[in-house]
Design a protein around this motif. Structure first.
Motif, PDB file in Angstrom:
ATOM      1  N   ASP A   1       7.539   6.658   0.223  1.00  0.00           N
ATOM      2  CA  ASP A   1       8.008   5.503   0.162  1.00  0.00           C
ATOM      3  C   ASP A   1       8.931   5.303   1.537  1.00  0.00           C
ATOM      4  OD1 ASP A   1       9.871   3.266  -0.356  1.00  0.00           O
ATOM      5  OD2 ASP A   1       9.991   3.599  -2.237  1.00  0.00           O
TER       6      ASP A   1
ATOM      7  N   ALA B   1      10.964   3.373  -8.388  1.00  0.00           N
ATOM      8  CA  ALA B   1      11.818   2.213  -8.638  1.00  0.00           C
ATOM      9  C   ALA B   1      13.086   2.683  -9.232  1.00  0.00           C
ATOM     10  CB  ALA B   1      10.973   1.427  -9.783  1.00  0.00           C
TER      11      ALA B   1
ATOM     12  N   HIS C   1      15.405   3.345  -6.111  1.00  0.00           N
ATOM     13  CA  HIS C   1      15.753   2.035  -5.437  1.00  0.00           C
ATOM     14  C   HIS C   1      16.864   1.368  -6.425  1.00  0.00           C
ATOM     15  CE1 HIS C   1      13.102   1.564  -2.145  1.00  0.00           C
ATOM     16  NE2 HIS C   1      12.224   2.118  -2.782  1.00  0.00           N
ATOM     17  N   ARG C   2      16.771   1.264  -7.830  1.00  0.00           N
ATOM     18  CA  ARG C   2      17.555   0.728  -8.753  1.00  0.00           C
ATOM     19  C   ARG C   2      18.912   1.344  -8.645  1.00  0.00           C
ATOM     20  NH1 ARG C   2      15.375   1.564 -13.334  1.00  0.00           N
ATOM     21  NH2 ARG C   2      13.730   0.021 -12.996  1.00  0.00           N
TER      22      ARG C   2
ATOM     23  N   ASP D   1       5.563   5.817  -9.857  1.00  0.00           N
ATOM     24  CA  ASP D   1       6.175   4.634  -9.521  1.00  0.00           C
ATOM     25  C   ASP D   1       7.410   4.290 -10.047  1.00  0.00           C
ATOM     26  OD1 ASP D   1       3.926   4.090  -7.969  1.00  0.00           O
ATOM     27  OD2 ASP D   1       2.687   2.800  -9.531  1.00  0.00           O
TER      28      ASP D   1
END
Length: 208
Positions: free
Chosen positions: A24, A112, A115-116, A108
């Motif tokens: 990422d 995610a 990031h959250r 994934d």
């Protein structure tokens, strides 16, 4: 760039976590560790935005690392990796965890989640969500009064030796409704008849 630390006692899984972070372009791996004490020292020194920390770390386990981060008021948000998230997800969030993820989470979903959490949110895998929902339901049931207000009224009058039709007349409701409340009272207080119902109610201090 979001600075991320990964800590897991299993080299293969730790390497997989590191590779997921490298894939990422918005994430930057700052440390890859296998013990609790090394993890806490790295968090204190490098101040990553997010730390993915296995609960079963040797030396200091993941919960001890979390407790130290919270106690020291460090800015790092700790996501605990759990082999099998259960009802204690509630306690982990209460202790300051920014998330609880299963070790079976997809790549994934893990990215995610990072990031959250970095944005100030909370990350929970499906297993942790289900466990948390179950815990909420259990706590709600425990806090909910055993008897409804109407059941308490019926109980009080039954304890005065009134018949069900007399209770209905006193409360100005149908006898069939009183009978339904009476059956609920027997079930809730595990009583087989009126005498036992009153005894069980007195034992539980349900009669004022």
């Amino acid at each position: 760039m979001i600075a991320v630390l990964v800590a897991d006692p299993h080299p293969l899984f730790r390497d997989a976590l590191a590779r997921l972070v490298h894939q990422d372009r918005d994430l930057r791996l700052v440390a890859e560790l296998g013990s609790g004490r090394e993890t806490l020292a790295a968090i204190r020194e490098r101040r990553p935005v997010v730390a993915l920390v296995a609960r079963e770390l040797p030396g200091l386990d993941g919960e001890a690392v979390l407790a130290a981060v919270v106690y020291d008021a460090l800015p790092t948000r700790v996501v605990l990796l759990d082999p099998a998230p259960g009802p204690d997800a509630w306690a982990l969030l209460g202790a300051g965890a920014a998330g609880v993820l299963s070790r079976r989470v997809t790549p994934d979903a893990l990215r995610a989640a990072v990031h959250r959490v970095a944005a100030g949110g909370t990350a929970l895998c499906e297993e942790a969500q289900a466990a948390l929902a179950g815990e909420i339901r259990a706590r709600h049931a425990a806090e909910r009064p055993l008897l409804s207000p109407r059941e308490r009224e019926v109980l009080a009058l039954v304890a005065q030796s009134l018949s069900l039709p007399e209770v209905a007349g006193r409360l100005q409701i149908a006898t069939s409704t009183v009978r339904t409340h009476y059956q609920h009272l027997l079930a809730k207080l595990d009583a087989r008849d009126r005498v036992q119902l009153v005894l069980h109610a007195e034992r539980r201090k349900l009669l004022a």
